[in-house]
Design a protein around this motif. Structure first.
Motif, PDB file in Angstrom:
ATOM      1  N   MET A   1      -6.013   3.698  -3.134  1.00  0.00           N
ATOM      2  CA  MET A   1      -4.978   3.086  -3.956  1.00  0.00           C
ATOM      3  C   MET A   1      -5.410   1.678  -4.383  1.00  0.00           C
ATOM      4  O   MET A   1      -5.130   1.274  -5.509  1.00  0.00           O
ATOM      5  N   LEU A   2      -6.094   0.960  -3.481  1.00  0.00           N
ATOM      6  CA  LEU A   2      -6.551  -0.383  -3.843  1.00  0.00           C
ATOM      7  C   LEU A   2      -7.596  -0.332  -4.956  1.00  0.00           C
ATOM      8  O   LEU A   2      -7.669  -1.247  -5.777  1.00  0.00           O
ATOM      9  N   CYS A  16       2.008   0.934  -4.670  1.00  0.00           N
ATOM     10  CA  CYS A  16       1.505   0.237  -3.475  1.00  0.00           C
ATOM     11  C   CYS A  16       2.662  -0.209  -2.592  1.00  0.00           C
ATOM     12  O   CYS A  16       2.613  -0.052  -1.366  1.00  0.00           O
ATOM     13  N   GLU A  17       3.705  -0.759  -3.214  1.00  0.00           N
ATOM     14  CA  GLU A  17       4.859  -1.199  -2.442  1.00  0.00           C
ATOM     15  C   GLU A  17       5.539  -0.031  -1.737  1.00  0.00           C
ATOM     16  O   GLU A  17       5.921  -0.134  -0.576  1.00  0.00           O
ATOM     17  N   LEU A  29       4.170   2.639  -0.748  1.00  0.00           N
ATOM     18  CA  LEU A  29       3.285   3.139   0.299  1.00  0.00           C
ATOM     19  C   LEU A  29       2.943   2.069   1.342  1.00  0.00           C
ATOM     20  O   LEU A  29       2.096   2.290   2.193  1.00  0.00           O
ATOM     21  N   ASP A  30       3.618   0.928   1.249  1.00  0.00           N
ATOM     22  CA  ASP A  30       3.390  -0.202   2.163  1.00  0.00           C
ATOM     23  C   ASP A  30       1.937  -0.668   2.173  1.00  0.00           C
ATOM     24  O   ASP A  30       1.364  -0.953   3.224  1.00  0.00           O
ATOM     25  N   ILE A  31       1.347  -0.727   1.003  1.00  0.00           N
ATOM     26  CA  ILE A  31      -0.016  -1.231   0.841  1.00  0.00           C
ATOM     27  C   ILE A  31       0.081  -2.649   0.298  1.00  0.00           C
ATOM     28  O   ILE A  31       0.746  -2.894  -0.715  1.00  0.00           O
ATOM     29  N   TRP A  76      -0.708  -5.318  -1.821  1.00  0.00           N
ATOM     30  CA  TRP A  76      -1.398  -5.439  -3.106  1.00  0.00           C
ATOM     31  C   TRP A  76      -1.668  -6.887  -3.479  1.00  0.00           C
ATOM     32  O   TRP A  76      -2.558  -7.175  -4.279  1.00  0.00           O
TER      33      TRP A  76
END
Length: 98
Positions: free
Chosen positions: A1-2, A55-56, A58-60, A62
């Motif tokens: 995702m990043l 991202c938010e 999925l709690d990633i 960013w």
């Protein structure tokens, strides 16, 4: 995702700089229209916001991919003239001599 986030950021920055993006390949006829560059930037900004939203969800984290100011622009979600002018945070303004 990043990686997707990094790609979206590069896409937006290329659109800001009026450089070639995938959008040009999808809509080559748009190059002939004056409003093209504004629309191209809007599409790239929307893509960036969509990836950030994922991202938010999925709690990633960013925000680490951006400067503090850029992260604030993304959180505000509105692509304004300030975003277009100050995204790179360079100080190109000339000092006024009195």
């Amino acid at each position: 995702m990043l990686e997707k986030l990094a790609d979206a950021k590069v896409h937006f920055e290329r659109a800001l700089d009026c450089k070639h993006t995938d959008f040009d390949d999808l809509y080559p006829y748009m190059i002939e229209h004056p409003q093209f560059f504004w629309y191209k930037r809007y599409v790239a900004w929307s893509e960036l916001l969509t990836i950030v939203k994922l991202c938010e969800e999925l709690d990633i984290a960013w925000q680490t991919q951006f400067s503090v100011r850029q992260a604030e622009y993304v959180q505000e979600k509105v692509m304004s003239g300030k975003v277009l002018d100050c995204w790179y945070e360079t100080n190109d303004t000339k000092e006024h001599v009195g």
